[in-house]
Write an enzyme that holds these catalytic residues in place. Sequence first.
Site, PDB file in Angstrom:
ATOM      1  N   LYS A   1       2.390  -3.496   7.230  1.00  0.00           N
ATOM      2  CA  LYS A   1       2.658  -3.657   5.797  1.00  0.00           C
ATOM      3  C   LYS A   1       4.091  -3.223   5.478  1.00  0.00           C
ATOM      4  O   LYS A   1       4.781  -3.864   4.680  1.00  0.00           O
ATOM      5  CB  LYS A   1       1.669  -2.833   4.962  1.00  0.00           C
TER       6      LYS A   1
ATOM      7  N   THR B   1       0.824  -1.211   0.000  1.00  0.00           N
ATOM      8  CA  THR B   1       0.000   0.000   0.000  1.00  0.00           C
ATOM      9  C   THR B   1       0.861   1.266   0.000  1.00  0.00           C
ATOM     10  O   THR B   1       2.004   1.246   0.474  1.00  0.00           O
ATOM     11  CB  THR B   1      -0.887  -0.012   1.269  1.00  0.00           C
ATOM     12  N   ASP B   2       0.278   2.384  -0.447  1.00  0.00           N
ATOM     13  CA  ASP B   2       0.997   3.671  -0.369  1.00  0.00           C
ATOM     14  C   ASP B   2       1.033   4.195   1.075  1.00  0.00           C
ATOM     15  O   ASP B   2       1.770   5.143   1.360  1.00  0.00           O
ATOM     16  CB  ASP B   2       0.372   4.718  -1.306  1.00  0.00           C
ATOM     17  N   GLU B   3       0.247   3.566   1.969  1.00  0.00           N
ATOM     18  CA  GLU B   3       0.209   4.065   3.351  1.00  0.00           C
ATOM     19  C   GLU B   3       1.547   3.875   4.071  1.00  0.00           C
ATOM     20  O   GLU B   3       1.788   4.509   5.091  1.00  0.00           O
ATOM     21  CB  GLU B   3      -0.935   3.395   4.125  1.00  0.00           C
TER      22      GLU B   3
ATOM     23  N   TYR C   1      -1.733  -0.853  10.962  1.00  0.00           N
ATOM     24  CA  TYR C   1      -1.862  -1.485   9.630  1.00  0.00           C
ATOM     25  C   TYR C   1      -0.671  -1.138   8.750  1.00  0.00           C
ATOM     26  O   TYR C   1       0.011  -2.019   8.225  1.00  0.00           O
ATOM     27  CB  TYR C   1      -3.169  -1.040   8.953  1.00  0.00           C
TER      28      TYR C   1
HETATM   29  P1  NAD Z   1      -9.262  -7.661   1.984  1.00  0.00           P
HETATM   30  O1  NAD Z   1      -9.262  -7.405   3.453  1.00  0.00           O
HETATM   31  O2  NAD Z   1     -10.489  -7.390   1.195  1.00  0.00           O
HETATM   32  O3  NAD Z   1      -8.881  -9.196   1.712  1.00  0.00           O
HETATM   33  C1  NAD Z   1      -7.868  -9.857   2.390  1.00  0.00           C
HETATM   34  C2  NAD Z   1      -7.984 -11.352   2.104  1.00  0.00           C
HETATM   35  O4  NAD Z   1      -6.905 -12.026   2.787  1.00  0.00           O
HETATM   36  C3  NAD Z   1      -9.293 -11.969   2.617  1.00  0.00           C
HETATM   37  O5  NAD Z   1      -9.850 -12.821   1.621  1.00  0.00           O
HETATM   38  C4  NAD Z   1      -8.856 -12.770   3.832  1.00  0.00           C
HETATM   39  O6  NAD Z   1      -9.669 -13.921   4.070  1.00  0.00           O
HETATM   40  C5  NAD Z   1      -7.425 -13.150   3.456  1.00  0.00           C
HETATM   41  N1  NAD Z   1      -6.588 -13.408   4.643  1.00  0.00           N
HETATM   42  C6  NAD Z   1      -6.470 -12.627   5.760  1.00  0.00           C
HETATM   43  N2  NAD Z   1      -5.632 -13.210   6.639  1.00  0.00           N
HETATM   44  C7  NAD Z   1      -5.186 -14.361   6.055  1.00  0.00           C
HETATM   45  C8  NAD Z   1      -4.285 -15.385   6.448  1.00  0.00           C
HETATM   46  N3  NAD Z   1      -3.692 -15.366   7.654  1.00  0.00           N
HETATM   47  N4  NAD Z   1      -4.045 -16.406   5.613  1.00  0.00           N
HETATM   48  C9  NAD Z   1      -4.664 -16.471   4.388  1.00  0.00           C
HETATM   49  N5  NAD Z   1      -5.538 -15.532   3.972  1.00  0.00           N
HETATM   50  C10 NAD Z   1      -5.797 -14.484   4.787  1.00  0.00           C
HETATM   51  O7  NAD Z   1      -8.020  -6.861   1.423  1.00  0.00           O
HETATM   52  P2  NAD Z   1      -7.865  -6.099   0.019  1.00  0.00           P
HETATM   53  O8  NAD Z   1      -8.459  -4.761   0.134  1.00  0.00           O
HETATM   54  O9  NAD Z   1      -8.289  -7.020  -1.064  1.00  0.00           O
HETATM   55  O10 NAD Z   1      -6.283  -5.923  -0.025  1.00  0.00           O
HETATM   56  C11 NAD Z   1      -5.441  -6.939  -0.563  1.00  0.00           C
HETATM   57  C12 NAD Z   1      -3.986  -6.515  -0.425  1.00  0.00           C
HETATM   58  O11 NAD Z   1      -3.785  -5.288  -1.099  1.00  0.00           O
HETATM   59  C13 NAD Z   1      -3.567  -6.275   1.027  1.00  0.00           C
HETATM   60  O12 NAD Z   1      -2.272  -6.782   1.174  1.00  0.00           O
HETATM   61  C14 NAD Z   1      -3.583  -4.778   1.174  1.00  0.00           C
HETATM   62  O13 NAD Z   1      -2.622  -4.361   2.119  1.00  0.00           O
HETATM   63  C15 NAD Z   1      -3.208  -4.322  -0.222  1.00  0.00           C
HETATM   64  N6  NAD Z   1      -3.750  -3.009  -0.623  1.00  0.00           N
HETATM   65  C16 NAD Z   1      -5.084  -2.716  -0.473  1.00  0.00           C
HETATM   66  C17 NAD Z   1      -5.561  -1.483  -0.904  1.00  0.00           C
HETATM   67  C18 NAD Z   1      -7.038  -1.136  -0.804  1.00  0.00           C
HETATM   68  O14 NAD Z   1      -7.411   0.007  -1.094  1.00  0.00           O
HETATM   69  N7  NAD Z   1      -7.902  -2.062  -0.456  1.00  0.00           N
HETATM   70  C19 NAD Z   1      -4.695  -0.549  -1.467  1.00  0.00           C
HETATM   71  C20 NAD Z   1      -3.345  -0.878  -1.608  1.00  0.00           C
HETATM   72  C21 NAD Z   1      -2.896  -2.119  -1.190  1.00  0.00           C
END
Ligand code: NAD
Length: 357
Positions: free
Chosen positions: A163, A133-135, A159
């Site tokens: 990350k 993430t950009d955070e 969080y």
């Molecule tokens: P999300 O919370 O919607 O999904 C996370 C998934 O990971 C879920 O399906 C969950 O069941 C699974 N999970 C959690 N803990 C687990 C474990 N211990 N073992 C196996 N699976 C596990 O998240 P998202 O929004 O889809 O984000 C996905 C990735 O992208 C993350 O790494 C997040 O940091 C990164 N990200 C998200 C955003 C955003 O805006 N949502 C932006 C930049 C980066």
Amino acid sequence: MRILVTGGAGFIGSAVIRHLIENTSAEVANLDKLTYAGNLESLSLITNSPRYNFYQVDICDSNELDTVLAQFRPDKIMHLAAESHVDRSIEGPSDFISTNILGTYNLLEATRRFWNGLPLDAKKNFRFHHISTDEVYGDLEGTTDLFTETTPYSPSSPYSASKASSDHLVRAWQRTYGLPVLVTNCSNNYGPYHFPEKLIPHVILNALAGKALPVYGDGSQIRDWLYVDDHARALVEVVTKGIIGETYNIGGHNEKRNLEVVEAICELLDELAPIESKEKTTFSFKELITFVKDRPGHDRRYAIDASKIERDLGWKPQETFETGLRKTVTWYLENPEWWGRVLSGDYRLNRLGDVAL
Ligand code: NAD
């Protein structure tokens, strides 16, 4: 290609899997623990594909990881599994430390064991892509700066700190053990199948229920927004064409204040799902906006410089904020069954080990 996606039942992971099955010939494995954020119903469009496989596994479980890697034999791993909600990380950081830091460590070690056992050609072709993430870069308050790939890390929340830790581990595994890794840092995503605890779906669903639309502080926090399918395309470009060891920032060139985002949703709902009041006076969903106490440690501004991925890999977002938000609001209006089952909790029954519906 044989691609293992961790966190494939989540918001972005499910978009990546839908994209891979619909637009490539890749064989795909979804490895997901199915926490509250995992929803297999987000994959219903592709679940019947013979190229889709599902493993309900926790990335903190090394033995299970070894078994899946030996069985599926991926040539690419896209690591998205994480705890992802900042508010939850403030209330209870423990799961964030376990999954985001220790889980990523376990996955790196399992991957290294698997990768070391591959024949030379397969070893060269292998990639581990860590999605972040950009955070991790912290706060750009009071400047017009943009985050670049060399901006120093300065995370603010449990969080983003977890990350940031995982990003450092991934890069160390390349430098120390030669594991062929790629890292991407992306801005806020939005789009279909987004869990209703996050800002945009929360506002849409509260508005449809006639409930207050909570905005933190004065709503002037700035975020850069990217439509989730644009992110999924960028990730597939990076895992297939990116240079080993490189980081790519991904963003949408859509800096918006939180209040602007909420108002834009209200305007779309006024147009697409208008409410006529009994008094026949004009009602706007904006009347539901309510300012609430700000989140502790809330970063004021994030903004991404995505010129490297555009220049080196030729990726560009296809959606503007206006087109992407219209698609998103329309999707929520047309898919009450998906979010109804999330709000009622029924989506959690549709998983292995529980009672299937
Ligand atoms: P999300 O919370 O919607 O999904 C996370 C998934 O990971 C879920 O399906 C969950 O069941 C699974 N999970 C959690 N803990 C687990 C474990 N211990 N073992 C196996 N699976 C596990 O998240 P998202 O929004 O889809 O984000 C996905 C990735 O992208 C993350 O790494 C997040 O940091 C990164 N990200 C998200 C955003 C955003 O805006 N949502 C932006 C930049 C980066």
